[in-house]
Design a protein around this motif. Structure first.
Motif, PDB file in Angstrom:
ATOM      1  N   LEU A  91     -15.013  21.744  -1.998  1.00 37.07           N
ATOM      2  CA  LEU A  91     -16.054  21.996  -2.987  1.00 37.07           C
ATOM      3  C   LEU A  91     -15.524  21.785  -4.402  1.00 37.07           C
ATOM      4  CD1 LEU A  91     -18.877  23.165  -3.821  1.00 37.07           C
ATOM      5  CD2 LEU A  91     -17.751  25.395  -3.829  1.00 37.07           C
ATOM      6  N   LEU A  92     -14.361  22.359  -4.684  1.00 41.00           N
ATOM      7  CA  LEU A  92     -13.775  22.221  -6.016  1.00 41.00           C
ATOM      8  C   LEU A  92     -13.522  20.756  -6.362  1.00 41.00           C
ATOM      9  CD1 LEU A  92     -11.310  25.242  -6.076  1.00 41.00           C
ATOM     10  CD2 LEU A  92     -13.394  24.973  -7.429  1.00 41.00           C
ATOM     11  N   GLY A  93     -13.046  19.986  -5.389  1.00 40.01           N
ATOM     12  CA  GLY A  93     -12.809  18.572  -5.634  1.00 40.01           C
ATOM     13  C   GLY A  93     -14.099  17.798  -5.832  1.00 40.01           C
ATOM     14  N   MET A  94     -15.096  18.135  -5.038  1.00 41.70           N
ATOM     15  CA  MET A  94     -16.366  17.422  -5.073  1.00 41.70           C
ATOM     16  C   MET A  94     -17.103  17.652  -6.393  1.00 41.70           C
ATOM     17  SD  MET A  94     -19.477  17.559  -2.303  1.00 41.70           S
ATOM     18  CE  MET A  94     -19.927  19.243  -2.677  1.00 41.70           C
ATOM     19  N   VAL A  95     -17.122  18.882  -6.868  1.00 40.39           N
ATOM     20  CA  VAL A  95     -17.906  19.175  -8.076  1.00 40.39           C
ATOM     21  C   VAL A  95     -17.048  19.270  -9.335  1.00 40.39           C
ATOM     22  CG1 VAL A  95     -19.762  20.313  -6.802  1.00 40.39           C
ATOM     23  CG2 VAL A  95     -17.908  21.685  -7.746  1.00 40.39           C
ATOM     24  N   SER A  96     -15.855  18.718  -9.279  1.00 41.15           N
ATOM     25  CA  SER A  96     -15.044  18.692 -10.490  1.00 41.15           C
ATOM     26  C   SER A  96     -15.764  17.831 -11.530  1.00 41.15           C
ATOM     27  CB  SER A  96     -13.652  18.128 -10.202  1.00 41.15           C
ATOM     28  OG  SER A  96     -13.732  16.727  -9.966  1.00 41.15           O
ATOM     29  N   TRP A  97     -15.536  18.110 -12.784  1.00 41.05           N
ATOM     30  CA  TRP A  97     -16.212  17.366 -13.844  1.00 41.05           C
ATOM     31  C   TRP A  97     -15.848  15.885 -13.782  1.00 41.05           C
ATOM     32  CZ3 TRP A  97     -20.482  17.506 -16.089  1.00 41.05           C
ATOM     33  CH2 TRP A  97     -20.740  16.775 -17.241  1.00 41.05           C
ATOM     34  N   ASN A  98     -14.618  15.577 -13.391  1.00 41.59           N
ATOM     35  CA  ASN A  98     -14.221  14.169 -13.283  1.00 41.59           C
ATOM     36  C   ASN A  98     -15.065  13.428 -12.258  1.00 41.59           C
ATOM     37  OD1 ASN A  98     -12.239  14.404 -15.219  1.00 41.59           O
ATOM     38  ND2 ASN A  98     -10.608  14.768 -13.746  1.00 41.59           N
ATOM     39  N   ASN A  99     -15.506  14.109 -11.209  1.00 42.00           N
ATOM     40  CA  ASN A  99     -16.372  13.483 -10.203  1.00 42.00           C
ATOM     41  C   ASN A  99     -17.835  13.531 -10.608  1.00 42.00           C
ATOM     42  OD1 ASN A  99     -14.291  12.799  -8.496  1.00 42.00           O
ATOM     43  ND2 ASN A  99     -14.485  14.627  -7.248  1.00 42.00           N
ATOM     44  N   MET A 100     -18.248  14.586 -11.274  1.00 42.24           N
ATOM     45  CA  MET A 100     -19.660  14.774 -11.593  1.00 42.24           C
ATOM     46  C   MET A 100     -20.102  13.993 -12.831  1.00 42.24           C
ATOM     47  SD  MET A 100     -20.730  16.543  -9.111  1.00 42.24           S
ATOM     48  CE  MET A 100     -22.364  16.979  -9.633  1.00 42.24           C
ATOM     49  N   GLN A 101     -19.223  13.825 -13.810  1.00 43.18           N
ATOM     50  CA  GLN A 101     -19.619  13.159 -15.053  1.00 43.18           C
ATOM     51  C   GLN A 101     -20.158  11.745 -14.814  1.00 43.18           C
ATOM     52  OE1 GLN A 101     -16.582  12.499 -18.043  1.00 43.18           O
ATOM     53  NE2 GLN A 101     -18.096  12.604 -19.674  1.00 43.18           N
ATOM     54  N   PRO A 102     -19.497  10.914 -13.997  1.00 44.23           N
ATOM     55  CA  PRO A 102     -20.086   9.581 -13.752  1.00 44.23           C
ATOM     56  C   PRO A 102     -21.459   9.660 -13.081  1.00 44.23           C
ATOM     57  CG  PRO A 102     -17.787   9.636 -13.047  1.00 44.23           C
ATOM     58  CD  PRO A 102     -18.175  11.045 -13.384  1.00 44.23           C
ATOM     59  N   LEU A 103     -21.638  10.622 -12.204  1.00 49.07           N
ATOM     60  CA  LEU A 103     -22.926  10.806 -11.547  1.00 49.07           C
ATOM     61  C   LEU A 103     -23.991  11.198 -12.570  1.00 49.07           C
ATOM     62  CD1 LEU A 103     -24.451  10.908  -8.838  1.00 49.07           C
ATOM     63  CD2 LEU A 103     -23.774  13.302  -8.674  1.00 49.07           C
TER      64      LEU A 103
END
Length: 176
Positions: A93-105
């Protein structure tokens, strides 16, 4: 001849002006830039919102584990395995919703949804004291909305449960 050249130049000028006027709406509807999207996400505190979701999701996971294991006496080995599953799930969960992953989305979603002009307007609003005040009150608004929805949905779900139970306990119709 000079008069004809002047008329031609005037027609060209009018045609160019008409084209520019027709193109103006398309120019105004230009897609937002990454800078605009990033600025909007910043004034909207999107990163903080995403980071605040993590403990809530973790609490929901823990509550789910407690519901699944309610009334069961787990051995230390079972408890250890269960803790391992929860730990692994939390790490994912922490990896999936990290800002680095979420910002491009977020960038992609905002670029697909809004124009550059929309972005400028939202940056102006959310960057203003009124916009910041709205963001401050948004968690309370969401909580109040969820409470109101529960008041509406619980009776509906209870009625649905009664209907299902009544239907399930009816004797089967005889096929003739």
């Amino acid at each position: 001849m000079k008069h004809l050249v002047q008329k031609h130049a005037l027609v060209q000028s009018l045609a160019l002006a008409a084209l520019l006027l027709l193109a103006a709406p398309f120019a105004a509807a230009a897609p937002p830039t990454d800078t605009q999207v990033d600025q909007l996400l910043e004034v909207m505190r999107a990163r903080k919102t995403v980071e605040a979701m993590v403990p809530q999701v973790q609490a929901m996971q823990q509550q789910m584990v407690e519901q699944v294991t309610a009334g069961q006496q787990l051995t230390p080995e079972q408890k250890q395995k269960l803790d391992g599953i929860v730990y692994k799930s939390n790490a994912q969960l922490l990896g999936m919703v990290s800002w680095n992953n979420m910002q491009p989305l977020y960038r992609e979603i905002y670029r697909q949804t809004f124009s550059g002009e929309d972005m400028d307007a939202m940056i102006g609003f959310y960057g203003s004291p009124a916009g910041q005040n709205l963001l401050d009150k948004m968690p309370q608004l969401m909580q109040n909305t969820m409470s109101a929805m529960q008041r509406v949905m619980v009776p509906l779900l209870q009625q649905m449960q009664k209907d299902i139970q009544a239907e399930a306990t009816k004797p089967a119709a005889s096929g003739g």
